[in-house]
Design a protein around this motif. Structure first.
Motif, PDB file in Angstrom:
ATOM      1  N   ALA A  49       0.848  -1.191   0.000  1.00 32.26           N
ATOM      2  CA  ALA A  49       0.000   0.000   0.000  1.00 32.26           C
ATOM      3  C   ALA A  49       0.884   1.241   0.000  1.00 32.26           C
ATOM      4  N   VAL A  50       0.294   2.391  -0.247  1.00 28.78           N
ATOM      5  CA  VAL A  50       1.001   3.657  -0.031  1.00 28.78           C
ATOM      6  C   VAL A  50       1.090   3.863   1.477  1.00 28.78           C
ATOM      7  N   ARG A  51       2.298   4.024   1.971  1.00 29.11           N
ATOM      8  CA  ARG A  51       2.529   4.086   3.413  1.00 29.11           C
ATOM      9  C   ARG A  51       1.781   5.244   4.075  1.00 29.11           C
ATOM     10  N   ARG A  52       1.875   6.436   3.492  1.00 28.15           N
ATOM     11  CA  ARG A  52       1.238   7.614   4.062  1.00 28.15           C
ATOM     12  C   ARG A  52       0.501   8.387   2.973  1.00 28.15           C
ATOM     13  N   PRO A  53      -0.677   7.936   2.579  1.00 25.90           N
ATOM     14  CA  PRO A  53      -1.430   8.678   1.570  1.00 25.90           C
ATOM     15  C   PRO A  53      -1.767  10.096   2.013  1.00 25.90           C
ATOM     16  N   ASP A  54      -1.826  10.319   3.330  1.00 30.86           N
ATOM     17  CA  ASP A  54      -2.108  11.659   3.839  1.00 30.86           C
ATOM     18  C   ASP A  54      -0.937  12.610   3.641  1.00 30.86           C
ATOM     19  N   LEU A  55       0.245  12.062   3.356  1.00 26.27           N
ATOM     20  CA  LEU A  55       1.427  12.884   3.093  1.00 26.27           C
ATOM     21  C   LEU A  55       1.834  12.793   1.613  1.00 26.27           C
ATOM     22  N   THR A  56       0.847  12.500   0.786  1.00 29.42           N
ATOM     23  CA  THR A  56       1.076  12.336  -0.655  1.00 29.42           C
ATOM     24  C   THR A  56      -0.017  13.099  -1.399  1.00 29.42           C
ATOM     25  N   LEU A  57       0.371  13.788  -2.451  1.00 31.65           N
ATOM     26  CA  LEU A  57      -0.612  14.537  -3.244  1.00 31.65           C
ATOM     27  C   LEU A  57      -0.205  14.484  -4.704  1.00 31.65           C
ATOM     28  N   ALA A  58      -1.197  14.330  -5.577  1.00 27.91           N
ATOM     29  CA  ALA A  58      -0.936  14.245  -7.018  1.00 27.91           C
ATOM     30  C   ALA A  58      -1.658  15.357  -7.760  1.00 27.91           C
ATOM     31  N   THR A  59      -1.101  15.714  -8.898  1.00 30.86           N
ATOM     32  CA  THR A  59      -1.741  16.685  -9.782  1.00 30.86           C
ATOM     33  C   THR A  59      -1.450  16.311 -11.219  1.00 30.86           C
ATOM     34  N   GLU A  60      -2.246  16.817 -12.123  1.00 33.13           N
ATOM     35  CA  GLU A  60      -2.015  16.654 -13.555  1.00 33.13           C
ATOM     36  C   GLU A  60      -1.430  17.955 -14.084  1.00 33.13           C
ATOM     37  N   ASP A  61      -0.255  17.866 -14.712  1.00 40.91           N
ATOM     38  CA  ASP A  61       0.375  19.104 -15.186  1.00 40.91           C
ATOM     39  C   ASP A  61       1.100  18.968 -16.523  1.00 40.91           C
ATOM     40  N   HIS A  62       1.986  17.983 -16.655  1.00 44.00           N
ATOM     41  CA  HIS A  62       2.837  17.905 -17.840  1.00 44.00           C
ATOM     42  C   HIS A  62       2.059  17.665 -19.136  1.00 44.00           C
ATOM     43  N   LEU A  63       1.040  16.845 -19.057  1.00 39.70           N
ATOM     44  CA  LEU A  63       0.363  16.377 -20.275  1.00 39.70           C
ATOM     45  C   LEU A  63      -0.959  17.069 -20.550  1.00 39.70           C
ATOM     46  N   VAL A  64      -1.424  17.879 -19.627  1.00 39.55           N
ATOM     47  CA  VAL A  64      -2.762  18.450 -19.792  1.00 39.55           C
ATOM     48  C   VAL A  64      -2.805  19.456 -20.952  1.00 39.55           C
ATOM     49  N   PRO A  65      -3.856  19.416 -21.759  1.00 37.16           N
ATOM     50  CA  PRO A  65      -4.044  20.460 -22.763  1.00 37.16           C
ATOM     51  C   PRO A  65      -4.485  21.740 -22.056  1.00 37.16           C
ATOM     52  N   THR A  66      -3.973  22.874 -22.461  1.00 39.73           N
ATOM     53  CA  THR A  66      -4.300  24.129 -21.773  1.00 39.73           C
ATOM     54  C   THR A  66      -5.305  24.984 -22.539  1.00 39.73           C
ATOM     55  N   ARG A  67      -5.702  24.541 -23.730  1.00 43.63           N
ATOM     56  CA  ARG A  67      -6.659  25.334 -24.514  1.00 43.63           C
ATOM     57  C   ARG A  67      -8.090  25.209 -23.979  1.00 43.63           C
ATOM     58  N   GLY A  68      -8.434  24.062 -23.453  1.00 42.83           N
ATOM     59  CA  GLY A  68      -9.784  23.845 -22.954  1.00 42.83           C
ATOM     60  C   GLY A  68      -9.764  22.889 -21.791  1.00 42.83           C
ATOM     61  N   LEU A  69     -10.932  22.654 -21.203  1.00 43.00           N
ATOM     62  CA  LEU A  69     -11.015  21.823 -20.010  1.00 43.00           C
ATOM     63  C   LEU A  69     -11.706  20.492 -20.261  1.00 43.00           C
TER      64      LEU A  69
END
Length: 468
Positions: A49-69
């Motif tokens: 398992a992830v040892r400390r999910p409360d100390l882990t956070l993810a985001t989408e940034d590198h691949l996201v298209p920025t023209r629309g949502l």
């Protein structure tokens, strides 16, 4: 006496044995879609398992298209990796700031703005520019995929202790110079290997005078020196930036937290393995001419002659860079025409960066034939800019106003340059093909980016005259 780097390191060692790397405790682990799929697969195969999910956070940034949502993105690879991150976060209980959500943005922008990045902490992410978070007095660095898995599983990381370097910045920055210009100047002076094998602490009155955004820019570019990380000791500017942010200590804990944070700073008699002094009065608007961040000169200068370089290796690299960039020695930097201007990235995509560029653009127009793309570093930055009317300034000038993401910093999404196109970019790297196959990149500060968009060639704000 120990310096801040020593203090941060020693306070996080949970196990030490002769001949082995130290085992460091990790206070917070940041993830994005590019570096995490294999790490989660490893956990799954090992039934961990992830040892400390409360100390882990993810985001989408590198691949996201920025023209629309709209989701999913049209690119099948991007769609697959983003969906994989979503599935992994759901399975392992990791909080995710997905595209179009209010908290989404570049991982090194949202960490500080959420108050996750705090003095005295260790912060890791599978991205080299994790050093950005060191601006808060944190020990922050990028890690590889196998290390990402190790941190997910154990909340620790084995690391050999790194040497320490102090870069002391004396003097006063000129009114036209920014933290980005200072960073480019330092890299041009020390070279891309000038701090290899070190963690750097930035010190001196100039550093203390920088805003948190400026300090983040400086620490972000530390990686371009070959360093493991960059650190600035925390002070009142740090505390005021963090006060009231979602993950910052609450009012009851705040006094105790700031008391602890003040004790982190290096003492007057702290020692380092190496020390470098930089005269800030020599810094003016800087711009790169070649294909690595050290190949930079004042915007008022000219493309250097590789023949004057002392080493054969350096001469060969310079000639290769000039051939790729399609420019000749002696060319005035201010005469180099630009096709595209990119304002954004984890280096210069914060609200202060957008404000400084908008101040140059207000009442002016982007030159005919030039495309300017403005990409906020986070959806929170985007919302703040829109509340201040900054978006309107950009759009009235003829710039494209986008959603948050890495965009043109790296050719991993649908924002890329065509072969031969030339960009002035506020990002951190100008490697061959960084912004698209065959593309040519000149690294600049936000005000220079804005002035360049207006002039159609590399330009400083003071060269534009009075806006109408």
């Amino acid at each position: 006496m120990p310096n801040i780097i020593d203090k941060l390191w020693e306070s996080h060692v949970v196990h030490r044995s002769p001949g082995a790397p130290d085992l460091l405790y990790v206070d917070f682990h940041l993830l994005h879609e590019g570096s995490s799929p294999q790490a989660f697969d490893g956990l799954r195969q090992a039934r961990r398992a992830v040892r400390r999910p409360d100390l882990t956070l993810a985001t989408e940034d590198h691949l996201v298209p920025t023209r629309g949502l709209a989701y999913p993105p049209a690119d099948p690879t991007a769609a697959l990796l983003m969906q994989t991150l979503r599935d992994n976060c759901a399975e392992f209980g990791v909080e995710l700031h997905a595209m179009a959500s209010a908290g989404q943005g570049i991982v090194h922008v949202i960490g500080p703005e959420l108050g996750l990045t705090q003095p005295g902490t260790t912060i890791l992410c599978g991205d080299s520019h994790t050093s950005t978070h060191g601006a808060f007095g944190a020990l922050a660095f990028g890690i590889g995929t196998s290390q990402v898995e190790h941190v997910l599983a154990t909340q620790t990381l084995p690391m050999a202790k790194t040497k320490t370097m102090a870069i002391v910045i004396d003097g006063v920055l000129s009114s036209g110079a920014s933290a980005k210009d200072l960073a480019l100047y330092i890299v041009s002076e020390l070279g891309t290997g000038g701090a290899q094998g070190y963690i750097v602490e930035y010190k001196g009155d100039v550093v203390r005078s920088l805003s948190m955004e400026g300090r983040m820019t400086l620490c972000n570019m530390t990686i371009e020196l070959g360093a493991r990380a960059g650190v600035v000791g925390p002070d009142e500017i740090t505390f005021e930036y963090l006060r009231g942010r979602p993950y910052a200590p609450d009012a009851e804990e705040w006094r105790h937290a700031t008391q602890r944070w003040r004790e982190l700073n290096s003492d007057a008699d702290s020692t380092y393995d190496s020390e470098v002094r930089i005269d800030a009065t020599a810094v003016s608007p800087y711009v790169t001419w070649g294909t690595n961040p050290s190949q930079a000169v004042p915007l008022s200068g000219t493309v250097p002659d590789p023949g004057i370089l002392s080493s054969a290796e350096g001469r060969a690299a310079a000639y290769q860079a000039l051939e790729y960039m399609g420019i000749s020695p002696g060319t005035r930097m201010s005469e180099i025409a630009i096709d595209t201007v990119f304002l954004g990235s984890c280096t210069n995509g914060r609200i202060e960066d957008l404000r400084s560029a908008a101040a140059v653009l207000e009442g002016r127009r982007v030159a005919a034939g030039v495309r300017m793309v403005v990409v906020p570093g986070s959806m929170a930055v985007k919302a703040q800019a829109e509340a201040e009317g900054i978006d309107s300034i950009f759009m009235r000038a003829g710039a494209e106003w986008r959603n948050a993401g890495c965009s043109l910093c790296v050719g991993m999404n649908d924002d890329v340059l065509a072969p031969g196109q030339r960009a002035a970019s506020t990002s951190n790297r100008n490697f061959e093909g960084r912004q698209g196959k065959g593309s040519r990149t000149h690294l600049v500060s936000p005000p220079v980016a804005a002035a360049t968009a207006v002039a159609g060639h590399l330009a400083s704000p003071d060269s534009l005259g009075t806006s109408s």
